[in-house]
Design a protein around this motif. Structure first.
Motif, PDB file in Angstrom:
ATOM      1  N   ALA A 137      23.418  29.992  63.334  1.00  0.00           N
ATOM      2  CA  ALA A 137      22.227  30.658  62.805  1.00  0.00           C
ATOM      3  C   ALA A 137      22.537  32.096  62.417  1.00  0.00           C
ATOM      4  N   LYS A 138      23.315  32.763  63.273  1.00  0.00           N
ATOM      5  CA  LYS A 138      23.688  34.142  62.969  1.00  0.00           C
ATOM      6  C   LYS A 138      24.582  34.215  61.738  1.00  0.00           C
ATOM      7  N   GLU A 139      25.528  33.279  61.650  1.00  0.00           N
ATOM      8  CA  GLU A 139      26.405  33.247  60.482  1.00  0.00           C
ATOM      9  C   GLU A 139      25.612  33.001  59.204  1.00  0.00           C
ATOM     10  N   LEU A 140      24.662  32.074  59.279  1.00  0.00           N
ATOM     11  CA  LEU A 140      23.832  31.776  58.111  1.00  0.00           C
ATOM     12  C   LEU A 140      23.000  32.987  57.717  1.00  0.00           C
ATOM     13  N   LYS A 141      22.480  33.689  58.743  1.00  0.00           N
ATOM     14  CA  LYS A 141      21.682  34.874  58.470  1.00  0.00           C
ATOM     15  C   LYS A 141      22.525  35.957  57.787  1.00  0.00           C
ATOM     16  N   TRP A 142      23.750  36.136  58.279  1.00  0.00           N
ATOM     17  CA  TRP A 142      24.634  37.140  57.678  1.00  0.00           C
ATOM     18  C   TRP A 142      25.025  36.752  56.258  1.00  0.00           C
ATOM     19  N   ARG A 143      25.212  35.479  56.025  1.00  0.00           N
ATOM     20  CA  ARG A 143      25.536  35.039  54.664  1.00  0.00           C
ATOM     21  C   ARG A 143      24.390  35.318  53.711  1.00  0.00           C
ATOM     22  N   ARG A 144      23.172  35.086  54.175  1.00  0.00           N
ATOM     23  CA  ARG A 144      22.010  35.380  53.336  1.00  0.00           C
ATOM     24  C   ARG A 144      21.919  36.869  53.036  1.00  0.00           C
ATOM     25  N   ILE A 145      22.188  37.673  54.068  1.00  0.00           N
ATOM     26  CA  ILE A 145      22.132  39.125  53.865  1.00  0.00           C
ATOM     27  C   ILE A 145      23.217  39.562  52.879  1.00  0.00           C
ATOM     28  N   GLN A 146      24.417  39.010  53.016  1.00  0.00           N
ATOM     29  CA  GLN A 146      25.503  39.361  52.102  1.00  0.00           C
ATOM     30  C   GLN A 146      25.172  38.928  50.677  1.00  0.00           C
ATOM     31  N   SER A 147      24.597  37.747  50.539  1.00  0.00           N
ATOM     32  CA  SER A 147      24.193  37.280  49.216  1.00  0.00           C
ATOM     33  C   SER A 147      23.120  38.185  48.626  1.00  0.00           C
ATOM     34  N   LEU A 148      22.181  38.610  49.474  1.00  0.00           N
ATOM     35  CA  LEU A 148      21.123  39.518  49.029  1.00  0.00           C
ATOM     36  C   LEU A 148      21.706  40.862  48.607  1.00  0.00           C
ATOM     37  N   GLU A 149      22.647  41.360  49.379  1.00  0.00           N
ATOM     38  CA  GLU A 149      23.281  42.640  49.049  1.00  0.00           C
ATOM     39  C   GLU A 149      23.979  42.563  47.691  1.00  0.00           C
ATOM     40  N   ARG A 150      24.657  41.450  47.448  1.00  0.00           N
ATOM     41  CA  ARG A 150      25.325  41.288  46.154  1.00  0.00           C
ATOM     42  C   ARG A 150      24.313  41.233  45.016  1.00  0.00           C
ATOM     43  N   SER A 151      23.172  40.592  45.254  1.00  0.00           N
ATOM     44  CA  SER A 151      22.167  40.441  44.206  1.00  0.00           C
ATOM     45  C   SER A 151      21.555  41.777  43.802  1.00  0.00           C
ATOM     46  N   ILE A 152      21.354  42.656  44.779  1.00  0.00           N
ATOM     47  CA  ILE A 152      20.689  43.923  44.475  1.00  0.00           C
ATOM     48  C   ILE A 152      21.679  45.056  44.220  1.00  0.00           C
ATOM     49  N   SER A 153      22.962  44.774  44.298  1.00  0.00           N
ATOM     50  CA  SER A 153      23.971  45.826  44.155  1.00  0.00           C
ATOM     51  C   SER A 153      23.868  46.616  42.848  1.00  0.00           C
ATOM     52  N   PRO A 154      23.439  46.007  41.721  1.00  0.00           N
ATOM     53  CA  PRO A 154      23.369  46.801  40.484  1.00  0.00           C
ATOM     54  C   PRO A 154      22.401  47.975  40.553  1.00  0.00           C
ATOM     55  N   ILE A 155      21.368  47.861  41.375  1.00  0.00           N
ATOM     56  CA  ILE A 155      20.357  48.934  41.402  1.00  0.00           C
ATOM     57  C   ILE A 155      20.231  49.601  42.773  1.00  0.00           C
ATOM     58  N   ALA A 156      20.958  49.108  43.774  1.00  0.00           N
ATOM     59  CA  ALA A 156      20.814  49.631  45.129  1.00  0.00           C
ATOM     60  C   ALA A 156      21.150  51.117  45.216  1.00  0.00           C
ATOM     61  N   ASN A 157      22.103  51.569  44.431  1.00  0.00           N
ATOM     62  CA  ASN A 157      22.527  52.971  44.491  1.00  0.00           C
ATOM     63  C   ASN A 157      21.506  53.929  43.884  1.00  0.00           C
ATOM     64  N   TYR A 158      20.536  53.390  43.164  1.00  0.00           N
ATOM     65  CA  TYR A 158      19.533  54.241  42.529  1.00  0.00           C
ATOM     66  C   TYR A 158      18.280  54.400  43.392  1.00  0.00           C
ATOM     67  N   LEU A 159      18.270  53.759  44.549  1.00  0.00           N
ATOM     68  CA  LEU A 159      17.125  53.836  45.446  1.00  0.00           C
ATOM     69  C   LEU A 159      17.555  54.382  46.799  1.00  0.00           C
ATOM     70  N   ALA A 160      16.601  54.942  47.520  1.00  0.00           N
ATOM     71  CA  ALA A 160      16.890  55.406  48.881  1.00  0.00           C
ATOM     72  C   ALA A 160      16.978  54.204  49.805  1.00  0.00           C
ATOM     73  N   ARG A 161      17.969  54.233  50.674  1.00  0.00           N
ATOM     74  CA  ARG A 161      18.126  53.149  51.641  1.00  0.00           C
ATOM     75  C   ARG A 161      17.807  53.677  53.027  1.00  0.00           C
ATOM     76  N   PHE A 162      16.858  53.040  53.681  1.00  0.00           N
ATOM     77  CA  PHE A 162      16.409  53.485  54.997  1.00  0.00           C
ATOM     78  C   PHE A 162      16.931  52.535  56.071  1.00  0.00           C
ATOM     79  N   SER A 163      17.160  53.083  57.249  1.00  0.00           N
ATOM     80  CA  SER A 163      17.525  52.251  58.391  1.00  0.00           C
ATOM     81  C   SER A 163      16.253  51.703  59.024  1.00  0.00           C
ATOM     82  N   TYR A 164      16.421  50.687  59.834  1.00  0.00           N
ATOM     83  CA  TYR A 164      15.242  50.128  60.499  1.00  0.00           C
ATOM     84  C   TYR A 164      14.623  51.152  61.455  1.00  0.00           C
ATOM     85  N   ASN A 165      15.436  51.957  62.103  1.00  0.00           N
ATOM     86  CA  ASN A 165      14.907  52.975  63.006  1.00  0.00           C
ATOM     87  C   ASN A 165      14.025  53.964  62.260  1.00  0.00           C
ATOM     88  N   GLU A 166      14.409  54.313  61.043  1.00  0.00           N
ATOM     89  CA  GLU A 166      13.595  55.213  60.238  1.00  0.00           C
ATOM     90  C   GLU A 166      12.264  54.562  59.863  1.00  0.00           C
TER      91      GLU A 166
END
Length: 400
Positions: A137-166
């Protein structure tokens, strides 16, 4: 599910097995099973213990034992090894298969059985909630997150990225007092972020929803590409593998158009809006310009799909701003409809061709905007069941 066959020697299942079911083949007469049925039971019990599983005979204490965790109990499987009965009386006593009958059942099925009929049954507990499942389950979750990161990579640098603590600190750990609104699969919280304590609206997507990653990616990609004075800007986002997905928008302080049009006033007068006609005109014009921008002013035509007064915010200067792009989608070109499998939106604002046939185009937004205009003029909601028949539907009532 691993399956191990053997004669009961010191053998172990692979360390990563989610569970083990032991099956025994017939043994030659010259081997271990020349004793009576009781010794066969004892041998089976010993073999299962060597595999690391719990083996016990059902008794009154087991029937009375209660679990402290109902969810854990229902996530177990039980292997029943039933010893001979009427059907097995004439069977070969030196064959395990002829002396025992194996079956697999769930916790619910086990509880529904007559325990008296299980007096001679050996019950083996196999917990399906094992370490391997957790790891997978953890591996699947990490794969989804990695896939999501790749999908948004073209515009991720143009937005502020916040941590969960923030995010948690900004919303006082998602305090109920910070809730601005909620959707089918999300909550929106008010908060402040950064050194300057900028006021923001934080959209928290339902982390249990399997489609949340796709919805997050689509909304982030669309909202980040929009730059118009009558559209609420997206400031940043947060991706946390454990806590979920968050979108951070600029906070608009004047409240929603829905609140100004339909909420009860402090004096208790219903149906009276504090908005003067000049502001209503300003709202109509501003949202019309925002919709025109979505359909014709961007690289790809964007259909909002959920235009309604609660998704129109007013600034302190009564400037209207369109928000919530959770259902928004791209189309190949304006006025070119395409079919949607699932109709989503708000009843009363759905265009007939969309509601009845699932056809989406820029005209879907135009129809919804027309209903909003009727609300601005009449002060009525699109659907009011308490009104007399023929007057309960605003669009039909105006059309008469």
């Amino acid at each position: 599910m691993g399956i191990f066959r053997g004669s009961g020697t010191d053998s172990r299942a692979p360390p990563n097995s989610a569970g083990v079911i032991c099956t025994c083949t017939s043994i030659d007469k010259d081997q271990y099973f020349e004793e009576d049925e009781f010794e066969v039971k004892a041998f089976l019990t010993k073999m299962i213990w060597q595999l690391g599983l719990a083996c016990f005979l059902p008794n009154e204490s087991n029937k009375k034992k209660k679990t402290n965790n109902a969810n854990l109990e229902h996530n177990k499987a039980w292997l029943l090894a039933e010893s001979g009965g009427a059907e097995l009386t004439n069977a070969d006593p030196q064959s395990v298969h002829s002396s025992f009958r194996f079956s697999l059942c769930s916790q619910v099925e086990l509880e529904s059985m007559n325990m008296n009929s299980l007096a001679s049954a050996t019950i083996l507990m196999v917990n399906l909630d094992s370490g391997l499942n957790d790891t997978k389950a953890k591996e699947l979750k990490w794969r989804r997150i990695q896939s999501l990161e790749r999908s948004i990579s073209p515009i991720a640098n143009y937005l502020a990225r916040f941590s969960y603590n923030e995010i948690a600190a900004a919303t006082c750990n998602f305090s109920k007092g910070r809730v601005l609104g909620r959707g089918a699969l999300s909550f929106v919280f008010w908060g402040r972020v950064g050194f300057l304590r900028t006021a923001v609206a934080i959209k928290k997507l339902d982390k249990e929803d399997k489609e949340s990653s796709k919805a997050f990616c689509r909304e982030l990609m669309i909202a980040s590409s929009l730059h118009h004075p009558n559209i609420v800007p997206l400031l940043g986002f947060c991706i946390d593998p454990e806590e979920g997905l968050f979108l951070v928008y600029k906070y608009v302080s004047g409240g929603s158009l829905d609140r100004h049009l339909h909420e009860k006033k402090k004096k208790g007068i219903k149906g009276v809006s504090a908005l003067p006609w000049s502001v209503r005109y300003k709202v109509a014009l501003g949202i019309a310009q925002a919709i025109a921008y979505l359909h014709n002013g961007t690289e790809r035509c964007v259909v909002h799909r959920d235009i309604k007064p609660s998704n129109i915010l007013l600034s302190s200067k009564k400037i209207p701003k369109l928000c919530d792009f959770g259902l928004a989608t791209w189309t190949s070109a304006p006025s070119v409809p395409f079919l949607c499998k699932t109709v989503k939106g708000t009843f009363g604002y759905l265009a007939p061709e969309y509601f009845q046939h699932g056809k989406i185009s820029d005209k879907t937004d135009v129809y919804a905007f027309g209903v909003v205009l009727l609300e601005l003029v009449t002060g009525r909601k699109p659907i009011e069941p308490r009104r007399p028949s023929g007057e309960d539907n605003l669009v039909l009532w105006v059309g008469y």
